[in-house]
Design an enzyme around this catalytic site. Structure first.
Site, mmCIF file in Angstrom:
data_model
loop_
_atom_site.group_PDB
_atom_site.id
_atom_site.type_symbol
_atom_site.label_atom_id
_atom_site.label_comp_id
_atom_site.label_asym_id
_atom_site.label_seq_id
_atom_site.Cartn_x
_atom_site.Cartn_y
_atom_site.Cartn_z
ATOM 1 C CG HIS A 126 1.152 -7.398 -3.113
ATOM 2 N ND1 HIS A 126 0.169 -7.105 -2.000
ATOM 3 C CD2 HIS A 126 1.241 -8.579 -2.752
ATOM 4 C CE1 HIS A 126 -0.240 -8.334 -1.537
ATOM 5 N NE2 HIS A 126 0.274 -9.254 -1.903
ATOM 6 C CE1 TYR A 158 12.668 13.977 5.931
ATOM 7 C CE2 TYR A 158 12.367 15.066 7.786
ATOM 8 C CZ TYR A 158 12.848 14.984 6.834
ATOM 9 O OH TYR A 158 13.804 15.931 6.442
ATOM 10 C CG ASP A 180 -0.419 -0.855 -4.782
ATOM 11 O OD1 ASP A 180 -1.364 -0.829 -5.367
ATOM 12 O OD2 ASP A 180 0.027 -0.928 -3.644
#
Length: 140
Positions: free
Chosen positions: A22, A111, A64
């Protein structure tokens, strides 16, 4: 072959999805994304669209619920986004449950997140700004 698991999910991708904990993040990138220079392991899914892979993995992947689980790259100033790309991704992700909001961050912030991702899946997606980051949640 395994029952109920889409044949679009390679054994390598299935292993990565199972190994993620998680809070770990995975990127499904378009064919133009500089995945191999980012650092994390790269899984090739040439010829597949991001939306098809999202539809295949979402029955196996808990998003999540404590932090924004979906992130896409914002358009560079002066450029435009094709709203159809996000719509396809939302449709694929909403097959199991309502799709959470997708937040947009600038290219360089995306990025940075990619460099810290658990893995990057580079696809055959040709849509501009067709990259999406998924944050894994706790499986109920």
């Amino acid at each position: 072959m395994l029952k109920t698991i889409s044949p679009l999910i390679s054994p390598e991708l299935l292993k990565v999805l199972a190994e993620m904990g998680h809070g770990d993040e995975i990127i499904f990138s378009d064919a133009h994304f500089p995945a191999h220079s980012m650092g994390p392991q790269v899984i090739r899914a040439d010829g597949l669209l991001v939306s098809d892979l999202l539809q295949a993995i979402i029955p196996l992947f808990e998003l999540d619920s404590y932090a924004p689980p979906l992130v896409m790259m914002a358009a560079v100033e002066g450029d435009t986004l094709d709203p159809e790309v996000e719509r396809r991704y939302r449709n694929a992700l909403s097959l199991q449950a309502p799709c959470p909001d997708i937040i947009r961050i600038n290219r360089f912030a995306f990025y940075e997140r990619a460099q810290k991702a658990f893995a990057i899946v580079i696809t055959g997606e040709r849509a501009k700004y067709g990259n999406i980051l998924l944050k894994k949640g706790v499986t109920p």
